[in-house]
Design a protein around this motif. Structure first.
Motif, short mmCIF file in Angstrom:
data_model
loop_
_atom_site.label_atom_id
_atom_site.label_comp_id
_atom_site.label_asym_id
_atom_site.label_seq_id
_atom_site.Cartn_x
_atom_site.Cartn_y
_atom_site.Cartn_z
N VAL A 1 0.87 -1.18 0.00
CA VAL A 1 0.00 0.00 0.00
C VAL A 1 0.90 1.23 0.00
CG1 VAL A 1 -1.71 1.32 1.29
CG2 VAL A 1 -1.82 -1.17 1.27
N ARG A 2 0.77 2.06 -1.02
CA ARG A 2 1.61 3.25 -1.09
C ARG A 2 0.92 4.37 -0.31
NH1 ARG A 2 5.94 4.34 -3.42
NH2 ARG A 2 5.89 2.36 -4.53
N VAL A 3 1.62 4.92 0.65
CA VAL A 3 1.05 5.98 1.48
C VAL A 3 1.59 7.33 1.02
CG1 VAL A 3 0.77 6.85 3.83
CG2 VAL A 3 0.84 4.40 3.42
N ASP A 4 2.89 7.50 1.03
CA ASP A 4 3.52 8.75 0.58
C ASP A 4 4.98 8.45 0.29
OD1 ASP A 4 4.61 11.18 0.13
OD2 ASP A 4 3.79 12.17 1.90
N SER A 5 5.35 8.42 -0.98
CA SER A 5 6.70 7.99 -1.35
C SER A 5 7.76 9.02 -1.00
CB SER A 5 6.75 7.68 -2.84
OG SER A 5 6.32 8.80 -3.57
N SER A 6 7.35 10.23 -0.58
CA SER A 6 8.35 11.26 -0.31
C SER A 6 8.93 11.15 1.09
CB SER A 6 7.73 12.65 -0.50
OG SER A 6 6.71 12.84 0.47
N THR A 7 8.46 10.23 1.89
CA THR A 7 8.96 10.16 3.26
C THR A 7 9.08 8.71 3.70
OG1 THR A 7 8.58 10.94 5.52
CG2 THR A 7 6.63 10.30 4.28
N GLU A 8 9.94 8.51 4.66
CA GLU A 8 10.10 7.16 5.19
C GLU A 8 9.12 6.98 6.35
OE1 GLU A 8 13.54 4.25 7.04
OE2 GLU A 8 14.08 6.25 6.35
N LEU A 9 8.47 5.85 6.38
CA LEU A 9 7.48 5.58 7.43
C LEU A 9 8.17 4.80 8.56
CD1 LEU A 9 4.55 4.54 5.08
CD2 LEU A 9 5.14 6.81 5.94
N LEU A 10 7.99 5.29 9.77
CA LEU A 10 8.78 4.74 10.88
C LEU A 10 7.95 3.96 11.90
CD1 LEU A 10 11.06 7.81 11.69
CD2 LEU A 10 11.55 5.89 10.21
N SER A 11 6.70 4.32 12.04
CA SER A 11 5.93 3.71 13.12
C SER A 11 4.49 3.48 12.65
CB SER A 11 5.96 4.60 14.37
OG SER A 11 5.70 5.94 14.02
N LEU A 12 3.85 2.53 13.29
CA LEU A 12 2.54 2.09 12.80
C LEU A 12 1.69 1.62 13.98
CD1 LEU A 12 0.80 0.93 10.38
CD2 LEU A 12 2.21 -1.08 10.51
N ALA A 13 0.43 1.99 13.94
CA ALA A 13 -0.50 1.46 14.95
C ALA A 13 -1.83 1.19 14.26
CB ALA A 13 -0.68 2.45 16.09
N VAL A 14 -2.44 0.08 14.63
CA VAL A 14 -3.69 -0.33 13.99
C VAL A 14 -4.70 -0.72 15.05
CG1 VAL A 14 -4.75 -1.94 12.36
CG2 VAL A 14 -2.38 -1.25 12.04
N ALA A 15 -5.93 -0.28 14.91
CA ALA A 15 -7.02 -0.74 15.77
C ALA A 15 -8.27 -0.81 14.92
CB ALA A 15 -7.22 0.19 16.96
N GLY A 16 -8.73 -2.00 14.66
CA GLY A 16 -9.89 -2.15 13.79
C GLY A 16 -9.57 -1.67 12.39
N ARG A 17 -10.41 -0.79 11.86
CA ARG A 17 -10.17 -0.26 10.51
C ARG A 17 -9.31 0.99 10.56
NH1 ARG A 17 -13.42 -2.09 6.63
NH2 ARG A 17 -13.47 -0.13 5.51
N GLU A 18 -8.95 1.40 11.74
CA GLU A 18 -8.21 2.64 11.91
C GLU A 18 -6.70 2.37 11.90
OE1 GLU A 18 -8.48 6.48 14.84
OE2 GLU A 18 -10.07 4.98 14.76
N VAL A 19 -5.99 3.12 11.06
CA VAL A 19 -4.55 2.93 10.93
C VAL A 19 -3.86 4.28 11.08
CG1 VAL A 19 -2.72 1.95 9.51
CG2 VAL A 19 -5.04 1.13 9.24
N TRP A 20 -2.83 4.34 11.89
CA TRP A 20 -2.02 5.54 12.05
C TRP A 20 -0.58 5.18 11.71
CZ3 TRP A 20 -3.90 10.32 13.95
CH2 TRP A 20 -5.22 10.30 14.42
N ILE A 21 0.06 6.05 10.92
CA ILE A 21 1.45 5.80 10.53
C ILE A 21 2.25 7.07 10.75
CG2 ILE A 21 2.99 5.21 8.62
CD1 ILE A 21 0.77 3.55 7.43
N GLY A 22 3.36 6.95 11.45
CA GLY A 22 4.25 8.09 11.70
C GLY A 22 5.40 8.09 10.72
N SER A 23 5.81 9.29 10.29
CA SER A 23 6.88 9.37 9.28
C SER A 23 8.11 10.03 9.86
CB SER A 23 6.39 10.17 8.08
OG SER A 23 6.38 11.55 8.42
N GLU A 24 9.18 10.02 9.08
CA GLU A 24 10.45 10.57 9.56
C GLU A 24 10.44 12.09 9.64
OE1 GLU A 24 12.76 10.32 5.26
OE2 GLU A 24 13.86 10.13 7.12
N HIS A 25 9.54 12.75 8.91
CA HIS A 25 9.50 14.21 8.93
C HIS A 25 8.41 14.75 9.86
CE1 HIS A 25 12.42 14.06 5.82
NE2 HIS A 25 11.61 13.51 4.94
N GLY A 26 7.87 13.92 10.69
CA GLY A 26 6.90 14.39 11.67
C GLY A 26 5.47 14.39 11.18
#
Lengths: 265, 338
Positions: free
Chosen positions: B250-275
């Motif tokens: 799944v492509r989220v944003d190719s301009s940044t590196e994704l560092l952290s991830l949390a999932v609960a149900g259908r809800e997904v949060w992803i943290g990137s290197e640029h904040g």
């Protein structure tokens, strides 16, 4: 560890020191500062010291037995495969020793392992320290912006401190100081670091339900002690309890105000 | 209690700032503490240091909480998990039944003249397919007493009864004093289903995050949806809908590196290197970019950790700050700056 010569000779063989070409004299010298060790720990100390001396057999043994464990630990610590492997790989230079003493011998990280815990656990701890050191370095590199941010935030909210609030802070500080070190560690981990009960449990070798009960117990005791200290400082019990509650309400208002300010900004 | 927690956090922070600097325990001591090998007199000063040193607490936590990010939950009951136990159990049942029928034993039965014909049989070949006989259900009147007699050889030795009559018919028979038989189809075993599924990517289980929501059904079972950061391809994550057998990117944003991830149900949060924070409420179909800000300066530091609390609160961590939102990222509160 002072042992009869026969025992030293036996340990020399059993620990694998002979396998790594460690002389009996050197082995005896290594044993001297060590406390009582399990035989497994002694073998690990011997391996570490032999690696520190650059013994190729010892390094081969180390690589065969600990390389994958190091990668696994690095990946678990960084939570990223690439970074974890890179962190683990970066440790080898320190383990081998890149600095040289005046007498020409290298300073190896392995020299600091004295077998209080397992070698695998020690490697994890060293990796974790490396990771934290990286954070510190990065924090220093980016700290300018961050410090401006923090200073600005502090300047924005110069909370007026009344004498009662000061008394509450003093009472809380005193109650915290009276706590057992482990209780204070539990509180700091829970309230400050926001760690989960199971994380704290694993840190201290306790079940999370035990940690849960302990947090509740410490918190209740702290409340009582804070009220007692305020009473001792001259407030009536009712006034002390009200102050604690009032301050709590004030804190809630402060948080709400801060959120409102942020929304306005 | 939450506000008392803030009071404690505030005073503990102050205490930490002004605590007398004691030397950090070395790796050897921390390891011994983590492995519970220290004597109480050696343990006490280290605990006292840890109580006032956030970095050493972090190290101890990293050492003791070094399990992989996601471990498939034990509560999950998937076909992948059960395929071999089921196959073994089926084989054992089949073997037991065949052997049992080969040896005459005393069974509770009915007189031969009323003996039922076996309807659910297994063919004598190695096939596991149950072959129901298309005969109607027969209910015959019989005297209510049963006798214990040797079982009649009504079934060839290579055949075996696999399925008893449905309970409702048994119940009916008991109540009315009759013996019931049924030709109702039994379970169909599918040998091809026991073939091992394709192997999951090597890192899938180690770095994936299992969704704990009710994404597939409204049962209490865990979902088989897995999420995984993809370090090989910046700005993408991998997902698996079948418990890790197959993965898609799944492509989220190719301009940044994704560092952290949390999932609960259908809800997904992803943290990137640029904040920057990415938020999806539909299992990753659509993404919203969340700018984390305390009202003045947007966060630009790498988001090293994202956590979704059971109450819906989302907490993120950078190297030096922690942030919390209770309204899906619209407003953020910076807490416990280090």
């Amino acid at each position: 560890m002072n042992l009869p010569a026969n025992d030293v000779a036996r340990l020399h063989t059993e620990s694998g020191a002979a396998q790594f070409a460690v002389s009996l004299e050197d082995f005896t010298a290594w044993l001297a500062p060590l406390g009582a060790l399990e035989s497994a720990r002694l073998s690990e100390v011997v391996l570490a010291r032999a690696c520190a001396r650059g013994n190729p057999l010892a390094w081969e043994h180390f690589i065969n037995h600990y390389r994958e464990k190091l990668y696994a630990a690095g990946i678990a610590i960084t939570r990223d495969e690439t970074r974890g492997r890179e962190l683990a790989d970066s440790l080898y230079a320190d383990l081998y020793g890149t600095r040289v003493q005046d007498n020409g011998s290298r300073i190896s990280k392995f020299d600091s392992f004295v077998g209080r815990g397992s070698l695998e656990g020690w490697l994890k701890s060293v990796l974790a320290q490396q990771q934290i050191n990286r954070f510190r370095r990065e924090r220093n590199l980016i700290s300018f912006d961050d410090s401006i941010e923090t200073a600005a935030a502090a300047a924005d909210s110069p909370l007026p401190v009344t004498s009662d609030q000061q008394a509450l802070a003093t009472a809380t500080d005193g109650a915290l100081a009276d706590l057992d070190a482990e209780d204070r560690l539990v509180l700091a981990s829970y309230y400050l670091d926001q760690r989960t009960l199971s994380e704290i449990g694993r840190m201290l070798g306790l079940h999370e339900s035990t940690v849960s009960r302990r947090v509740e117990k410490i918190t209740n005791r702290l409340r009582k002690q804070i009220v007692a200290r305020l009473t001792k400082a001259g407030l009536s019990r009712r006034a002390a309890e009200e102050l604690l509650e009032t301050d709590v309400r004030a804190l809630e208002i402060n948080v709400r105000e801060k959120l409102a300010q942020e929304r306005r900004a | 209690m939450a506000s008392f927690a803030k009071l404690l956090a505030d005073r503990l922070t102050q205490r930490q700032k002004h605590a007398a600097a004691t030397p950090h325990p070395d790796a050897d001591l921390l390891t011994a503490l983590a492995e519970n090998r220290l004597a109480p007199k050696d343990r006490r000063p280290i605990l006292a240091h840890l109580a006032d040193c956030v970095d050493c607490r972090e190290i101890l936590s990293l050492v003791t909480n070094d399990a992989p990010v996601a471990i498939p939950a034990q509560a999950s009951v998937s076909w992948r998990t059960l395929r071999w136990p089921l196959a073994i159990a089926a084989s054992a049942l089949l073997t037991f039944t065949v052997l049992h029928r080969q040896t005459p034993t005393n069974v509770i039965s009915i007189p031969p003249q009323l003996a039922p014909q076996p309807q659910l049989e297994v063919a004598p070949t190695a096939s596991l397919t149950v072959q129901p006989k298309p005969a109607p259900i027969h209910v015959r009147q019989k005297e209510p007493s049963f006798k214990i007699i040797p079982a009649p050889a009504v079934v060839p030795q290579s055949q075996a009864i696999l399925s008893p009559p449905p309970p409702e018919l048994e119940k009916q028979a008991v109540l009315s004093g009759t013996v019931a038989q049924t030709d109702s189809p039994g379970d169909r075993f599918l040998p091809q289903a026991t073939a091992p599924p394709p192997a999951a990517p090597a890192s899938a289980h180690s770095f994936g995050v299992r969704s704990l929501g009710l994404t597939k059904s409204k049962t209490a079972s865990l979902s088989n949806k897995f999420w995984s950061l993809d370090s090989a391809s910046p700005g993408t994550v991998r997902t698996s809908d079948d418990g890790g057998s197959h993965w898609s990117t799944v492509r989220v944003d190719s301009s940044t590196e994704l560092l952290s991830l949390a999932v609960a149900g259908r809800e997904v949060w992803i943290g990137s290197e640029h904040g920057t924070l990415f938020h999806s409420t539909d299992n990753g179909s659509h993404w919203n970019i969340i700018v984390v800000s305390d009202g003045a300066t947007p966060l630009t530091q790498p988001i090293t950790s994202v956590e979704i609390k059971p109450d819906g609160t989302v907490r993120i961590k950078t190297h030096s700050t922690r942030w919390i939102t209770t309204d899906n990222g619209r407003t953020w509160l910076k807490i416990s700056p280090r």
